[in-house]
Enzyme design. Structure first.
Site, PDB file in Angstrom:
ATOM      1  N   GLY A  46     101.338 109.173  16.770  1.00  0.00           N
ATOM      2  CA  GLY A  46     101.538 107.952  15.992  1.00  0.00           C
ATOM      3  C   GLY A  46     101.915 108.306  14.576  1.00  0.00           C
ATOM      4  O   GLY A  46     101.643 109.429  14.113  1.00  0.00           O
ATOM      5  N   GLN A  51     103.258 107.514   5.626  1.00  0.00           N
ATOM      6  CA  GLN A  51     103.157 108.959   5.793  1.00  0.00           C
ATOM      7  C   GLN A  51     104.470 109.684   5.498  1.00  0.00           C
ATOM      8  O   GLN A  51     104.478 110.888   5.312  1.00  0.00           O
ATOM      9  CB  GLN A  51     102.672 109.303   7.216  1.00  0.00           C
ATOM     10  CG  GLN A  51     101.231 108.881   7.440  1.00  0.00           C
ATOM     11  CD  GLN A  51     100.780 109.181   8.855  1.00  0.00           C
ATOM     12  OE1 GLN A  51     101.054 108.417   9.764  1.00  0.00           O
ATOM     13  NE2 GLN A  51     100.092 110.287   9.046  1.00  0.00           N
ATOM     14  N   CYS A  88      94.911 113.501  11.999  1.00  0.00           N
ATOM     15  CA  CYS A  88      95.915 112.765  11.230  1.00  0.00           C
ATOM     16  C   CYS A  88      96.973 113.755  10.751  1.00  0.00           C
ATOM     17  O   CYS A  88      96.626 114.807  10.221  1.00  0.00           O
ATOM     18  CB  CYS A  88      95.251 112.070  10.041  1.00  0.00           C
ATOM     19  SG  CYS A  88      96.407 111.175   8.997  1.00  0.00           S
TER      20      CYS A  88
HETATM   21 ZN    ZN Z   1      97.193 109.460  10.265  1.00  0.00          ZN
END
Ligand code: ZN
Length: 178
Positions: A46, A51, A88
């Site tokens: 994802g 980001q 992440c």
């Molecule tokens: Zn993340």
């Protein structure tokens, strides 16, 4: 399509509450393609637009059932619990058990501005909860136990200083980061 650099912990855009997507044009669709390319290259499951440095409410994902993209996502209907390792791409290489609802309903708009809804459970529900945090300017670190959060911050500080360290969270689980 192109792979974009992923912003990592400490970059202010990750703390920014992203603004809604308003134009559902070719630029948005190209951006979603680039985000998917970036996510697959990482590799991850994802990615939120923050980001790659764009504070807009756009997310992409692939939980193993093919790529998806959604703008202006809202998550509701949180039910059940799952406690699994989560990572992440903006906190590279660190995975910690993270509590999430087992089931969610994600509603938003597709890349043409048409309303869409997904009832998700398990990994996809986890991805949706992780990405909606991103577009609210939150990282999964804020969902960790105090002990694991301290471990993550110490590991990142050491990494900045160039110190090799085996934090509890350092695990080779690259396919589960978002
Ligand atoms: Zn993340």
């Amino acid at each position: 399509m192109s792979v974009m650099p992923i912003r990592t912990f400490g970059h202010p855009v990750l703390r920014e509450r992203a603004r809604p997507v308003e134009s559902f044009d070719d630029n948005l669709r190209r951006l979603a393609e680039d985000m998917l390319e970036t996510m697959y290259a990482a590799p991850g499951v994802g990615l939120a637009a923050n980001q790659i440095g764009m504070a807009i409410r756009l997310i992409v994902w692939d939980d193993g059932n093919g790529p998806g993209a959604m703008a202006n996502q809202v998550v509701s209907g949180l039910e059940g619990e799952q406690l699994d390792d989560e990572g992440c791409l903006s906190v590279p290489g660190l995975y910690y058990p993270t509590a999430r609802a087992f089931h969610v309903r994600a509603e938003g708009l597709d890349l043409f501005g048409t309303p869409v809804a997904h009832d998700a459970e398990g990994l996809l529900a986890r991805i949706f909860q992780h990405e909606v945090d991103h577009i609210e300017g939150k990282l999964f670190l804020s969902r960790l136990s105090r002990e694991n959060r301290a471990d993550a911050l110490a590991a990142m500080r050491d990494r900045e200083l160039g110190i090799e360290r085996n934090g509890r969270g350092l695990r080779p689980r690259p396919s589960r980061a978002t």
